[in-house]
Design an enzyme around this catalytic site. Structure first.
Site, PDB file in Angstrom:
ATOM      1  N   THR A  27      30.090  38.684  38.712  1.00 42.61           N
ATOM      2  CA  THR A  27      29.611  37.541  39.486  1.00 42.61           C
ATOM      3  C   THR A  27      30.493  37.388  40.714  1.00 42.61           C
ATOM      4  O   THR A  27      31.413  38.175  40.945  1.00 42.61           O
ATOM      5  CB  THR A  27      29.589  36.268  38.627  1.00 42.61           C
ATOM      6  N   GLY A  56      35.392  38.055  38.161  1.00 47.64           N
ATOM      7  CA  GLY A  56      35.381  36.884  39.028  1.00 47.64           C
ATOM      8  C   GLY A  56      36.024  37.249  40.352  1.00 47.64           C
ATOM      9  O   GLY A  56      37.142  37.774  40.383  1.00 47.64           O
ATOM     10  N   VAL A  85      39.599  40.644  38.025  1.00 49.50           N
ATOM     11  CA  VAL A  85      39.615  40.089  39.384  1.00 49.50           C
ATOM     12  C   VAL A  85      38.915  41.051  40.332  1.00 49.50           C
ATOM     13  O   VAL A  85      39.336  42.192  40.493  1.00 49.50           O
ATOM     14  CB  VAL A  85      41.063  39.835  39.858  1.00 49.50           C
ATOM     15  N   LYS A  86      37.842  40.561  40.927  1.00 52.83           N
ATOM     16  CA  LYS A  86      37.079  41.389  41.865  1.00 52.83           C
ATOM     17  C   LYS A  86      37.635  41.193  43.278  1.00 52.83           C
ATOM     18  O   LYS A  86      37.754  40.062  43.757  1.00 52.83           O
ATOM     19  CB  LYS A  86      35.598  41.016  41.822  1.00 52.83           C
ATOM     20  N   ILE A  87      37.951  42.306  43.930  1.00 53.41           N
ATOM     21  CA  ILE A  87      38.612  42.276  45.237  1.00 53.41           C
ATOM     22  C   ILE A  87      37.893  43.238  46.178  1.00 53.41           C
ATOM     23  O   ILE A  87      37.542  44.358  45.781  1.00 53.41           O
ATOM     24  CB  ILE A  87      40.096  42.659  45.095  1.00 53.41           C
TER      25      ILE A  87
END
Length: 219
Positions: A27, A56, A85-87
């Site tokens: 997401t 996220g 953790v999406k970066i």
């Protein structure tokens, strides 16, 4: 190949999870904003539904590595068992991935459009890379060819443990072709999962079975 669902709609996540087919969720702040919900609270609720990785994303306005690191730690702290953790793929993003990964925080490098970007993210320590196949197809490039290249490159180096998430999936055909490349994961909108369930001959066969049963048993 595993399935993640790409949404922030909790009802869709519950329905897909009940089918027993999804292993995680991806997401981002935009998807959660469309639902009109609090970001952190939504991520925590999703993590309580699906027992798997929940990506996220840091806010799109966060551009400096040090700020991404602070946000990333906060996202991970919501549920250390599940949160990823999406970066984004940027120079600052790679710096953040390097630091967070060194702290044992799993990261998902998003907005991958070249094999070189995927290799950089893997070497920075990303647990996942997300090539966007649909957006490449939109500009008349072959998104699945990119996935094939990444799979081939990663397979040459046993020390690369980064998993490939096929993202920006638009159709069941994308999913089948992604599976044929050997990609680890496809992250899929709920509507595409629904399309995979149905086929005109399956639906027609069910209706015929119903009618035949009613003829014999009258109910």
């Amino acid at each position: 190949m595993k399935f993640f669902i790409d949404t922030a709609n909790v009802d869709e996540i519950r329905r897909a999870n009940a089918m027993g087919v999804i292993s995680g969720v991806t997401t981002n702040p935009s998807l959660i904003a469309k639902e009109g919900r609090d970001y952190a609270q939504t991520l925590k609720e999703i993590a309580g539904i699906v027992d798997g990785p929940i990506s996220g994303e840091v806010k799109p306005t966060t551009e400096k590595a040090e700020d991404m690191i602070v946000e990333g730690r906060a996202i991970y702290a919501l549920d250390p068992k599940h949160m990823v953790v999406k970066i984004p793929m940027t120079e600052e993003g790679l710096k953040a991935i390097c630091v967070l990964s060194s702290e044992g925080i799993p990261t998902n490098c998003t907005l991958i459009f070249t094999a070189g970007q995927a290799l950089l993210a893997a070497r920075a320590g990303a647990a996942y890379v997300s090539p966007f196949v649909g957006r490449l197809d939109d500009i008349s490039e072959d998104g699945l060819e990119l996935v094939t290249m990444i799979v081939d490159i990663f397979s040459q180096y046993p020390d690369i443990q980064t998993e490939i998430i096929v993202a920006s999936v638009r159709s069941p055909k994308h999913i089948v072709e992604a599976a044929m490349t050997g990609a680890d994961i496809a992250t899929v909108p709920y509507q595409v999962i629904e399309k995979m369930v149905h086929h005109p001959l399956t639906d027609a066969g069910i209706e015929k079975f119903k009618k035949d049963y009613q003829k014999v048993f009258g109910r």
